[in-house]
Scaffold this active site. Sequence first.
Site, short mmCIF file in Angstrom:
data_model
loop_
_atom_site.label_atom_id
_atom_site.label_comp_id
_atom_site.label_asym_id
_atom_site.label_seq_id
_atom_site.Cartn_x
_atom_site.Cartn_y
_atom_site.Cartn_z
N ARG A 1 0.84 -1.19 0.00
CA ARG A 1 0.00 0.00 0.00
C ARG A 1 0.88 1.25 0.00
O ARG A 1 1.96 1.25 0.59
CB ARG A 1 -0.89 0.01 1.25
CG ARG A 1 -2.08 -0.94 1.16
CD ARG A 1 -2.98 -0.79 2.35
NE ARG A 1 -2.39 -1.31 3.56
CZ ARG A 1 -1.82 -0.61 4.52
NH1 ARG A 1 -1.76 0.72 4.41
NH2 ARG A 1 -1.30 -1.18 5.57
N TYR B 1 -1.24 -3.35 -6.89
CA TYR B 1 -1.10 -4.06 -5.61
C TYR B 1 -2.47 -4.12 -4.90
O TYR B 1 -3.18 -3.11 -4.83
CB TYR B 1 -0.06 -3.37 -4.70
CG TYR B 1 -0.11 -3.97 -3.32
CD1 TYR B 1 0.42 -5.24 -3.08
CD2 TYR B 1 -0.77 -3.33 -2.29
CE1 TYR B 1 0.31 -5.83 -1.84
CE2 TYR B 1 -0.88 -3.92 -1.05
CZ TYR B 1 -0.35 -5.17 -0.82
OH TYR B 1 -0.48 -5.76 0.40
N LYS C 1 -9.81 -2.26 1.38
CA LYS C 1 -9.45 -1.13 2.24
C LYS C 1 -10.20 0.14 1.84
O LYS C 1 -10.68 0.88 2.69
CB LYS C 1 -7.95 -0.87 2.18
CG LYS C 1 -7.10 -2.08 2.57
CD LYS C 1 -7.41 -2.50 3.97
CE LYS C 1 -6.52 -3.66 4.41
NZ LYS C 1 -6.81 -4.07 5.77
N HIS D 1 -11.02 -2.32 11.24
CA HIS D 1 -9.93 -3.19 10.79
C HIS D 1 -9.78 -4.31 11.81
O HIS D 1 -8.83 -4.33 12.60
CB HIS D 1 -8.65 -2.34 10.69
CG HIS D 1 -7.53 -2.99 9.96
ND1 HIS D 1 -6.23 -2.61 10.10
CD2 HIS D 1 -7.52 -4.01 9.05
CE1 HIS D 1 -5.45 -3.35 9.34
NE2 HIS D 1 -6.20 -4.20 8.69
N SER E 1 -1.69 -3.97 10.36
CA SER E 1 -1.42 -4.87 9.23
C SER E 1 -0.20 -5.75 9.52
O SER E 1 0.79 -5.27 10.08
CB SER E 1 -1.14 -4.04 7.97
OG SER E 1 -2.19 -3.14 7.76
N CYS F 1 0.31 -8.16 11.61
CA CYS F 1 0.60 -8.46 13.03
C CYS F 1 -0.10 -9.73 13.49
O CYS F 1 -0.27 -9.94 14.69
CB CYS F 1 0.17 -7.30 13.92
SG CYS F 1 1.27 -5.89 13.83
N ASP G 1 -9.95 -9.72 8.67
CA ASP G 1 -9.39 -8.38 8.43
C ASP G 1 -10.36 -7.23 8.68
O ASP G 1 -9.94 -6.18 9.12
CB ASP G 1 -8.87 -8.31 6.98
CG ASP G 1 -7.93 -7.13 6.74
OD1 ASP G 1 -7.07 -6.88 7.59
OD2 ASP G 1 -8.08 -6.47 5.71
N ARG H 1 1.73 -12.16 -0.78
CA ARG H 1 0.38 -12.43 -0.31
C ARG H 1 -0.24 -13.66 -0.97
O ARG H 1 0.18 -14.08 -2.04
CB ARG H 1 -0.52 -11.23 -0.65
CG ARG H 1 -0.07 -9.92 -0.03
CD ARG H 1 -0.66 -9.74 1.31
NE ARG H 1 -0.22 -8.53 1.99
CZ ARG H 1 -0.94 -7.91 2.92
NH1 ARG H 1 -2.12 -8.36 3.25
NH2 ARG H 1 -0.46 -6.85 3.53
#
Length: 574
Positions: free
Chosen positions: A104, A186, A195, A215, A237, A239, A262, A356
């Site tokens: 991002r 991306y 998002k 989130h 993000s 974690c 998420d 990812r």
Amino acid sequence: MSPARILRWCRHLAHPRLSVWPSSRQAHWTANQQEGVGALPGHVREFVESSARLCAPQDIHVCTGSEHEAQSMLGLMEAQSQVVRLPRHQNCWLACTDPRDVARVESRTVIVTDSQRDTVPTPSDGTASKLGNWMSPQVFEREMGLRFPGCMKDGLSPSTWPCNPEKTLIAHLPDQREILSFGSGYGGNSLLGKKCFALRIASRMAKDEGWLAEHMLILAITNPAGRKRYVAAAFPSACGKTNLAMMKPLLPGWKVGCVGDDIAWMRFDSEGRLRAINPENGFFGVAPGTSWKTNPNAMETISRNTIFTNVGRTSDGGVYWEGIDTPIPPGVTLTSWTGSPWTPGDAEPCAHPNSRFCTPASQCPIMDPEWESPQGVPIDAIIFGGRRPEGVPLVYEAFNWPHGIFIGSAMRSESTAAAEHKGRVILHDPFAMRPFLGYNLGHYLQHWLNMETEGSGRHLPRIFHVNWFRKDREGSYLWPGFGDNCRVLDWICRRLDGEADALETPVGYVPAPGSLDLSGLQGVQAEALFSLPKAFWEHEAAQIREYLTVQLGPDLPPAILWEAENLQRRVAEM
Ligand code: OXD
Ligand code: MN
């Protein structure tokens, strides 16, 4: 995200208004798309037509979402070397991006509103806000005019990743519920349902309509006696939200079910219970560190029908990344995400740290039976957390709702590869929403505070903070994490049932000695996990107060300032 799910919750999708730019060309629909075009609702068709006039593509394809369509698109991309088939896994593919388009781009993500204060607070020290980027409508019009007209006219050269890093701009118009993303492929910049919509635009819709777009992962946890509860958890993000959401509990008799990893949309129902849905249809998780040991449910989920981005590849058609923890069979060689031969021990990683997997949620073996329930699941606890190598205990509980909101506002975490930050620094990340706020954080915190007072008879979830990442002096983790995190969930559930003892400390309630189940764990130093070093907390409390007062300026809710001052006072008296 499935459109039906979005539409269930959102009734205010405004008509897009791309037609403000001069039309350079008539839209051109190819014959086999006529059927799809005819089925489009009027305003969607208008949107497509005006976008086509603006961007001037050669062809327009209206997606039906069919399997046949997916396969023909993948086949086309394979023929153009934009994706590679991974024959070791059924219907799995690898796409490797331009190395400049791997995460991002927060610096190029903007919210466009008439008034700057609707988007970001004004810091009291005269510096630019760290809580998002505002763009005026006038600048936005100019910037879009420099990017979109005719942007699809030139053919994309096959086998290169289409991106335009110099001109990347991810723009949100919350008043119009509109998103325009340019120059990046991306996922976090280009999967606009995620998002951009489900957090940034939806958080503004939620504020206007009295709900919450967060989130957060959502999981179900069932104890050995069969008592099931749902919790939501906000971590920044990369974690470990996916790992927690799919956890295989190591305590006997416990069971975890996944609702989402998420994003959570939550609202209070007519009985005053907070209910959450996962608005997504799949997982877009970080690959490195995912293994049969750390997250067997994710490994099973991604074993078919998955698109991998920027991972390494084995010569026998499989995937590879740091921490996959799978032996490489003799004779099998590896290729890194940049396309070079790779051997363990090489200086550069085989997979990009933000590589990812993108995979359907329905394939996860532990999806909770209620995961698609339109009413949502009832949330009993909200957990905040971050990557804190120092000073922050394994788990603590907020004293009450405003204190819990303060804990969320004070979240900090070590930076990760999910965005463009360099190096390992501790960043403030209120509610894990800093990169995803659709409006002024001060107004956002007030919206959360109002949840306590707005409706009558509300059963507010209890609020906790966890930290799986505390290290000892030698730099080793103090807590085993992963399946053992179930011990912390067990303590949280027993707190909800009034059955676990806690000690009051300046930061919140921590487990009383013996109340966290550590049975069978070797070598865990409970004292070190729960210690509250005074010097650390003096510094922490001062930094949190400074951050909130400077960054939020006049928009800091008084209740949050009061909590920040009280934390400092309690720590001073420690
Ligand atoms: C994500 C992120 O991709 O938070 O989920 O960056
Ligand atoms: Mn995320």
